[in-house]
Motif scaffolding. Sequence first.
Motif, PDB file in Angstrom:
ATOM      1  N   ARG A 169      39.877  48.584   9.993  1.00 48.82           N
ATOM      2  CA  ARG A 169      39.433  48.515   8.598  1.00 48.82           C
ATOM      3  C   ARG A 169      38.791  47.135   8.451  1.00 48.82           C
ATOM      4  O   ARG A 169      39.315  46.252   7.779  1.00 48.82           O
ATOM      5  N   ASP A 170      37.668  46.954   9.143  1.00 51.70           N
ATOM      6  CA  ASP A 170      37.046  45.631   9.235  1.00 51.70           C
ATOM      7  C   ASP A 170      36.443  45.173   7.914  1.00 51.70           C
ATOM      8  O   ASP A 170      35.816  45.953   7.198  1.00 51.70           O
ATOM      9  N   ASN A 171      36.619  43.892   7.627  1.00 49.11           N
ATOM     10  CA  ASN A 171      35.970  43.251   6.490  1.00 49.11           C
ATOM     11  C   ASN A 171      36.262  41.756   6.539  1.00 49.11           C
ATOM     12  O   ASN A 171      37.263  41.338   7.134  1.00 49.11           O
ATOM     13  N   LYS A 206      36.729  40.055   1.139  1.00 53.93           N
ATOM     14  CA  LYS A 206      36.460  41.454   0.749  1.00 53.93           C
ATOM     15  C   LYS A 206      37.549  42.414   1.239  1.00 53.93           C
ATOM     16  O   LYS A 206      37.506  43.595   0.929  1.00 53.93           O
ATOM     17  N   MET A 207      38.500  41.916   2.022  1.00 53.48           N
ATOM     18  CA  MET A 207      39.535  42.779   2.593  1.00 53.48           C
ATOM     19  C   MET A 207      40.581  43.130   1.538  1.00 53.48           C
ATOM     20  O   MET A 207      41.124  42.246   0.870  1.00 53.48           O
ATOM     21  N   THR A 208      40.850  44.422   1.407  1.00 53.52           N
ATOM     22  CA  THR A 208      41.848  44.849   0.418  1.00 53.52           C
ATOM     23  C   THR A 208      43.248  44.822   1.036  1.00 53.52           C
ATOM     24  O   THR A 208      43.407  44.765   2.256  1.00 53.52           O
ATOM     25  N   ASP A 210      43.555  47.704   3.292  1.00 55.73           N
ATOM     26  CA  ASP A 210      42.928  47.446   4.596  1.00 55.73           C
ATOM     27  C   ASP A 210      43.916  46.726   5.520  1.00 55.73           C
ATOM     28  O   ASP A 210      44.023  47.023   6.704  1.00 55.73           O
ATOM     29  N   GLY A 258      35.620  39.121  10.800  1.00 60.02           N
ATOM     30  CA  GLY A 258      35.693  40.406  10.109  1.00 60.02           C
ATOM     31  C   GLY A 258      36.907  41.242  10.481  1.00 60.02           C
ATOM     32  O   GLY A 258      37.023  42.385  10.048  1.00 60.02           O
ATOM     33  N   GLN A 259      37.791  40.661  11.286  1.00 61.62           N
ATOM     34  CA  GLN A 259      38.950  41.436  11.751  1.00 61.62           C
ATOM     35  C   GLN A 259      40.276  40.682  11.587  1.00 61.62           C
ATOM     36  O   GLN A 259      41.124  40.702  12.469  1.00 61.62           O
ATOM     37  N   ARG A 308      28.719  49.688  11.446  1.00 63.64           N
ATOM     38  CA  ARG A 308      29.078  48.821  10.308  1.00 63.64           C
ATOM     39  C   ARG A 308      28.139  47.629  10.202  1.00 63.64           C
ATOM     40  O   ARG A 308      27.764  47.217   9.100  1.00 63.64           O
TER      41      ARG A 308
END
Length: 251
Positions: free
Chosen positions: A93-95, A99-101, A104, A148-149, A196
């Motif tokens: 669930r990269d972000n 922006k990561m929830t 995620d 992003g991870q 992505r």
Amino acid sequence: MSESKVAIVTGAARGIGAATAVRLARDGFAVAVCDLDEAACAGTVEAIEKDGGRALAVGVDVADSAKVSAAVERVAAELGPPLVLVNNAGIIRDNLLFKMTEDDWDAVLAVHLRGAFLMSRAAQAYMTKAGWGRIVNLSSTSALGNRGQANYSAAKAGMQGFTKTLAIELGKFGITVNAVAPGFIVTDMTAATAERVGVDFEVFQQAAAKEIPVRRVGRPEDIAAMVSFFAGEESSFVSGQVIYVAGGPKA
């Protein structure tokens, strides 16, 4: 290799898990092919049976304690006591952090870390009773950090600490616990990453290969070969180790 030895591979419907299940079957194990969707395991089971091996498709949510217990009990009843466990199930669930929830974060940690914990706890009961066992956890070069991870990197680094601790606790029962940390492997997951970031997957692979000392990207079979070693007799004095299978010494 005794015909009675049974291996469980999670996330085995495709990619690294499928290649590992096929390899372990060739090594003489009866293999429980586990994934969230039992029907999705059919292809892997078919490949194993076509090759003359024994396999069982098992649907299981590795983050659900009751379902894990039921799945491992089913494997023991239908194939035999599981003495090898490969904790491969994983999601991304990269972000970027901002922006990561929370979902995620929680989803990735649940499948990778909670899943490995629950599966290992259930399977070790059979291994300790037999006085022999192998647990192989899938980490990643992302454990060293990857933009992003944050969730995936934390989970994969956690797998390494989990591996080393289980090696200490379970060694006296004849159980070894090791981790394989893949680099760039051609799978649906890396294809999703390319999508992505908006790059054609072939171009994405070529760019990755240029950064890898052996000048190629990895295949699921490269990881399966390392798992095969850890699952066998010859690795009995190797435990608590993390091997980077990445075509070079670092990510």
